[in-house]
Scaffold this motif. Structure first.
Motif, PDB file in Angstrom:
ATOM      1  N   TYR A   1       0.838  -1.206   0.000  1.00 59.91           N
ATOM      2  CA  TYR A   1       0.000   0.000   0.000  1.00 59.91           C
ATOM      3  C   TYR A   1       0.872   1.255   0.000  1.00 59.91           C
ATOM      4  O   TYR A   1       0.574   2.224  -0.696  1.00 59.91           O
ATOM      5  CB  TYR A   1      -0.920   0.007   1.224  1.00 59.91           C
ATOM      6  CG  TYR A   1      -2.011  -1.033   1.179  1.00 59.91           C
ATOM      7  CD1 TYR A   1      -3.240  -0.751   0.586  1.00 59.91           C
ATOM      8  CD2 TYR A   1      -1.828  -2.298   1.723  1.00 59.91           C
ATOM      9  CE1 TYR A   1      -4.261  -1.701   0.546  1.00 59.91           C
ATOM     10  CE2 TYR A   1      -2.829  -3.255   1.688  1.00 59.91           C
ATOM     11  CZ  TYR A   1      -4.043  -2.952   1.097  1.00 59.91           C
ATOM     12  OH  TYR A   1      -5.035  -3.899   1.052  1.00 59.91           O
ATOM     13  N   PHE A   2       1.917   1.217   0.781  1.00 59.54           N
ATOM     14  CA  PHE A   2       2.850   2.345   0.843  1.00 59.54           C
ATOM     15  C   PHE A   2       3.446   2.619  -0.535  1.00 59.54           C
ATOM     16  O   PHE A   2       3.527   3.763  -0.976  1.00 59.54           O
ATOM     17  CB  PHE A   2       3.953   2.017   1.848  1.00 59.54           C
ATOM     18  CG  PHE A   2       5.041   3.055   1.936  1.00 59.54           C
ATOM     19  CD1 PHE A   2       4.841   4.220   2.651  1.00 59.54           C
ATOM     20  CD2 PHE A   2       6.262   2.852   1.329  1.00 59.54           C
ATOM     21  CE1 PHE A   2       5.848   5.174   2.752  1.00 59.54           C
ATOM     22  CE2 PHE A   2       7.276   3.790   1.418  1.00 59.54           C
ATOM     23  CZ  PHE A   2       7.060   4.966   2.136  1.00 59.54           C
TER      24      PHE A   2
ATOM     25  N   GLY B   1      -1.753  -0.345   4.763  1.00 60.84           N
ATOM     26  CA  GLY B   1      -2.981   0.288   4.293  1.00 60.84           C
ATOM     27  C   GLY B   1      -4.185  -0.617   4.231  1.00 60.84           C
ATOM     28  O   GLY B   1      -5.298  -0.158   3.991  1.00 60.84           O
ATOM     29  N   GLY B   2      -3.998  -1.915   4.451  1.00 65.14           N
ATOM     30  CA  GLY B   2      -5.113  -2.856   4.373  1.00 65.14           C
ATOM     31  C   GLY B   2      -4.640  -4.256   4.655  1.00 65.14           C
ATOM     32  O   GLY B   2      -3.492  -4.484   5.045  1.00 65.14           O
TER      33      GLY B   2
ATOM     34  N   PHE C   1      -7.892  -0.342  -1.704  1.00 62.89           N
ATOM     35  CA  PHE C   1      -8.143   0.926  -1.024  1.00 62.89           C
ATOM     36  C   PHE C   1      -7.219   1.090   0.174  1.00 62.89           C
ATOM     37  O   PHE C   1      -7.110   0.206   1.027  1.00 62.89           O
ATOM     38  CB  PHE C   1      -9.608   0.997  -0.576  1.00 62.89           C
ATOM     39  CG  PHE C   1     -10.027   2.341  -0.071  1.00 62.89           C
ATOM     40  CD1 PHE C   1     -10.274   3.378  -0.955  1.00 62.89           C
ATOM     41  CD2 PHE C   1     -10.176   2.570   1.285  1.00 62.89           C
ATOM     42  CE1 PHE C   1     -10.675   4.627  -0.491  1.00 62.89           C
ATOM     43  CE2 PHE C   1     -10.579   3.810   1.759  1.00 62.89           C
ATOM     44  CZ  PHE C   1     -10.823   4.843   0.863  1.00 62.89           C
ATOM     45  N   ASP C   2      -6.544   2.235   0.250  1.00 62.48           N
ATOM     46  CA  ASP C   2      -5.601   2.504   1.328  1.00 62.48           C
ATOM     47  C   ASP C   2      -6.316   3.149   2.506  1.00 62.48           C
ATOM     48  O   ASP C   2      -6.954   4.196   2.367  1.00 62.48           O
ATOM     49  CB  ASP C   2      -4.486   3.431   0.831  1.00 62.48           C
ATOM     50  CG  ASP C   2      -3.587   3.888   1.953  1.00 62.48           C
ATOM     51  OD1 ASP C   2      -2.963   3.017   2.584  1.00 62.48           O
ATOM     52  OD2 ASP C   2      -3.536   5.102   2.222  1.00 62.48           O
ATOM     53  N   HIS C   3      -6.195   2.533   3.697  1.00 69.00           N
ATOM     54  CA  HIS C   3      -6.882   3.027   4.880  1.00 69.00           C
ATOM     55  C   HIS C   3      -6.004   3.905   5.764  1.00 69.00           C
ATOM     56  O   HIS C   3      -6.412   4.259   6.873  1.00 69.00           O
ATOM     57  CB  HIS C   3      -7.426   1.854   5.701  1.00 69.00           C
ATOM     58  CG  HIS C   3      -8.568   1.153   5.038  1.00 69.00           C
ATOM     59  ND1 HIS C   3      -9.848   1.659   5.016  1.00 69.00           N
ATOM     60  CD2 HIS C   3      -8.621  -0.009   4.332  1.00 69.00           C
ATOM     61  CE1 HIS C   3     -10.641   0.835   4.352  1.00 69.00           C
ATOM     62  NE2 HIS C   3      -9.930  -0.184   3.922  1.00 69.00           N
TER      63      HIS C   3
ATOM     64  N   ASP D   1     -15.278  -1.816   5.364  1.00 75.61           N
ATOM     65  CA  ASP D   1     -15.189  -0.811   4.311  1.00 75.61           C
ATOM     66  C   ASP D   1     -16.438   0.056   4.287  1.00 75.61           C
ATOM     67  O   ASP D   1     -16.383   1.246   3.971  1.00 75.61           O
ATOM     68  CB  ASP D   1     -14.986  -1.484   2.946  1.00 75.61           C
ATOM     69  CG  ASP D   1     -13.525  -1.515   2.546  1.00 75.61           C
ATOM     70  OD1 ASP D   1     -12.757  -0.697   3.076  1.00 75.61           O
ATOM     71  OD2 ASP D   1     -13.149  -2.351   1.709  1.00 75.61           O
ATOM     72  N   ASP D   2     -17.575  -0.540   4.620  1.00 76.06           N
ATOM     73  CA  ASP D   2     -18.829   0.201   4.756  1.00 76.06           C
ATOM     74  C   ASP D   2     -19.106   0.395   6.243  1.00 76.06           C
ATOM     75  O   ASP D   2     -18.962  -0.530   7.045  1.00 76.06           O
ATOM     76  CB  ASP D   2     -19.979  -0.567   4.106  1.00 76.06           C
ATOM     77  CG  ASP D   2     -19.832  -0.661   2.605  1.00 76.06           C
ATOM     78  OD1 ASP D   2     -20.446   0.142   1.898  1.00 76.06           O
ATOM     79  OD2 ASP D   2     -19.097  -1.555   2.137  1.00 76.06           O
TER      80      ASP D   2
END
Length: 762
Positions: free
Chosen positions: A281-282, A436-437, A445-447, A675-676
């Motif tokens: 993710y990074f 990120g996940g 998707f990165d959190h 995610d939701d």
């Protein structure tokens, strides 16, 4: 027949052939009447360019990943195994050291081999380099005669001869071998010996064994046809042919040949891609930044061989990923048990949301593609969305093959809980770990920075910071009683309740209130200092988004990222200096010239005493009775010669679980949730931040402290040189704070009056 005339005819024919060859070569060399097309100019030959992958490095020198169209990383001659060079010469050009680009002996021998029914090429390594490096067969080098069969091949071969001779004049034999093995295509998107060694055998080019080298050189004849992955039998046969050539030219003995040919291929095949390795993710986040940087500076990220040095520490990154994986696998199992036989997408009353998956499907790329293709036939869209097909899916026990429809797949993946973690050095702002996940291949998707969610109680320290900086004291006593706000827009009152039940009426200090995360006390502070003041401090501490100046802000209702939270908390450990989290240290070109160095962006946000006071407040979570961080004491390796502060956070209906942990050397922010926002636990047992997120911090820090090579040690928080505030509340035990019955507007407000002036900081 007159013998003299025969001699004359032979000489005439010979002279005619020589003249034709000279004229032909000259015509090709100078592109006479643009018939043959141009050659690479001399400057290009002197400075050949090939696409080089840009490389991304961690602060401790670990290669995190590459950005490339063609995966190529050059190495020096000395880094190449002699086994590879011997295999190459024996197979491709045994007279390489003796010719000047064209092997005339090899050309003359071609008819003999054809008569024998054997296929043999005559291209030297220099000629092959001319073809690979300068792409002499490309469209830009074509001329008027280039589309004529047979003639075009003669022209191409002539060009390669000419370029090969020029290469030989410009470079030494070692340089030619080096360029060749750095640019040649081994298949599987592996260009050059270094990448091929890693891709097929998981080793470095200098460590290639004879059989490994022979397998790689065997690929040069036809990378796909002789692929050891898709065509292992052909690859084995071709490798043995290379070994025979090495024996033929005395690079191997008979016994060595016999022994080596009996060995299997023994691959360790692993094609590099952006979903593999650490910090995936990074790397994606850095990639987006680098594309903008390259566009502004005029570089091509995917071809210019840039060296990008990050602040990330590969050791801490590995520990962070292990901590996330360990805890998330466990918490996912609990989530499945919690929702056994039911779907986890629910409304505020924990009732399943109707048509949730159908509505979610409409937001997918699959649905958009089918809608465009079958715009006038909705039945076709429905058919393909329900069509079951083989697919590979992610699971915490590894990838699995199954048969799913698009609806099945979406429903399956929606049930996964996600996570995000960032860990940084509070003094420098250098980001040391970024998760990120849970799996970049399946969840892009990165959190860390891309995602913003309500922080819940992890925002409370910002409220308390504003209070401390405006005259409040950690020992200030407040009653755990309801506080109401009059809302002018709705002409109603809002009275926040505590998350663990009704107010107790207990008198607590501010430190105890933050440690226990008592909502009523935070509301009391908010009413005293005002939402606008809190917003001002949030901006000072690095929150860039829309922070609403409303009473409910005290409970963390404005969306933030864990990237922002980490930066804010790091300010406390950095003497009140806000330092923007930083992920790059420098960028170099392929020759090691520095193109840009990145310096920390700093700004004084708080005075040093306020910052240290907040560290004292955050330590309350692990020191005060009922502190929400007390669970960290189960991680024994965190303690002893160390101070830790931290704050949990849980949002409404348990949609988000947070934890931010602070030590002198590392600040780590963690989020866990669906995610939701409608996907979450239904109760406090697992839904709170202390259960969802805090264990990741505990596991991570235990791993870091256990690793003597991590460079991170235990430490006490650094005190200001001049500390005027007294933190021992027992010294103020005679202070009496009693609630007044005064009220303001329609909302009840408790006003505490001191009976003495002993605590001047109030």
């Amino acid at each position: 027949m007159n013998f003299g005339k025969v001699i004359i005819y032979i000489w005439a024919f010979f002279i005619l052939c020589v003249t034709f060859i000279v004229l032909h070569v000259s015509a090709v060399n100078y592109n006479f009447l643009y018939l043959s097309g141009p050659l690479p100019d001399f400057e290009i030959l002197e400075n050949p360019q090939s696409e080089l992958a840009s490389e991304l490095y961690s602060a401790d020198g670990y290669l995190l990943g590459k950005y490339f169209r063609s995966n190529r990383t050059p190495i020096k001659y000395e880094q190449m195994s002699p086994n590879a060079i011997k295999a190459l010469l024996a197979t491709e050009d045994i007279r390489f050291e003796d010719h000047s680009g064209i092997d005339l002996k090899g050309i003359v021998a071609i008819p003999i081999y054809l008569i024998k029914g054997e296929s043999r090429g005559s291209s030297t390594i220099s000629q092959q380099l001319a073809k690979n490096l300068f792409n002499t067969r490309s469209h830009k080098y074509k001329g008027a005669l280039s589309d004529i069969p047979i003639l075009n091949k003669i022209i191409i071969k002539t060009k390669e001869w000419i370029v090969a001779i020029k290469i030989e004049k410009s470079y030494t034999k070692k340089e030619i071998i080096t360029m060749y093995l750095n640019t040649v295509d081994f298949g599987s998107n592996a260009f050059g010996l270094k990448v091929a060694s890693q891709t097929f055998f998981g080793t470095t080019p200098e460590m290639l064994t004879v059989n490994q080298a022979a397998t790689l050189i065997a690929l040069l004849k036809a990378p796909t046809y002789y692929s050891p992955v898709s065509n292992p039998e052909r690859a084995l046969a071709r490798r043995n042919t290379v070994l025979e050539q090495m024996y033929k030219y005395n690079y191997l003995t008979k016994n060595e040949l016999s022994m080596l040919q009996k060995q299997p291929l023994m691959l360790k095949y692993n094609v590099e891609n952006h979903n593999q390795g650490i910090a995936t993710y990074f790397r994606s986040v850095v990639n987006n930044y680098l594309l903008s940087w390259c566009k502004e500076k005029g570089y091509d990220l995917y071809s210019e061989g840039l060296k990008i040095y990050t602040t990330l520490d590969s050791r801490l990154q590995n520990h962070a990923e292990e901590a996330v994986n360990t805890h998330m696998k466990y918490i996912q199992e609990q989530f499945y048990l919690h929702w056994a036989g039911q779907n986890p997408w629910v409304d505020q009353n924990f009732k399943e949301i109707p048509n949730f998956i159908e509505n979610a499907m409409r937001r997918t790329d699959t649905y958009r593609h089918l809608s465009a293709k079958y715009a006038n036939t909705p039945d076709s869209i429905k058919y393909y969305l329900n069509l079951k097909k083989p697919m590979r899916i992610y699971s915490w026990d590894g990838e699995k093959d199954t048969t799913f429809s698009s609806y099945d797949s979406l429903k399956y993946y929606k049930k996964f809980l996600m996570a995000g973690l960032i860990s940084l050095d509070p003094e420098t702002g250098h980001i040391k770990a970024w998760v990120g996940g849970i799996n970049h291949k399946y969840f892009k998707f990165d959190h860390v920075k891309q995602s913003k969610r309500q922080p819940g109680s992890t925002f409370k320290p910002i409220v308390y910071t504003a209070a401390i900086d405006n005259g409040f004291h950690p020992c200030h006593k407040v009653q755990d009683s309801p506080v109401s706000f009059y809302i002018t827009d709705t002409q109603s009152t809002w009275t926040p309740a505590n998350s663990d039940g009704p107010s107790t009426g207990e008198i607590v200090t501010l430190r105890q209130a933050l440690a226990r995360s008592i909502n009523t006390v935070t509301a009391y502070i908010m009413k005293k200092i005002g939402p606008e003041t809190v917003v001002d401090y949030a901006k000072k501490l690095g929150f860039k988004g829309n922070i609403e100046a409303v009473p409910a802000l005290c409970l963390g209702i404005s969306d933030v990222s864990i990237y922002e939270l980490a930066g804010a908390y790091a300010t406390f450990a950095n003497k009140g200096i806000y330092t923007q989290p930083q992920f790059l240290s420098r960028i170099e070109d392929k020759n090691g010239n520095i193109l840009q160095e990145f310096s920390p962006v700093r700004e004084e946000a708080l005075n040093e005493e306020t910052a240290y006071t907040m560290l004292h407040m955050l330590k309350g979570g692990v020191e005060e009775k009922g502190g929400t961080s007390l669970g960290l004491h189960r991680y024994k390796k965190l303690w002893g010669g160390n101070e830790i502060g931290g704050k949990t956070g849980t949002t409404q209906n348990y949609s988000d679980g947070w934890y931010v942990g602070v030590t002198q050397n590392l600040v780590t922010a963690i989020w866990v949730g669906g995610d939701d926002r409608s996907i979450h636990f239904r109760d406090w047992e697992f839904g709170q931040g202390a259960k969802l997120a805090m264990p990741i911090f505990g596991i991570y820090m235990e791993n870091v402290y256990s690793d003597t090579a991590s460079g991170v040690s235990k430490s006490y928080f650094r005190k200001p040189a001049k500390l005027t505030m007294e933190y021992n509340c027992s010294k103020f035990q005679n202070e009496n704070f009693e609630p007044d019955s005064d009220t303001t507007r329609q909302g009840e407000e408790y006003i505490y009056k001191r009976k003495s002036s002993a605590i001047n900081e109030y």
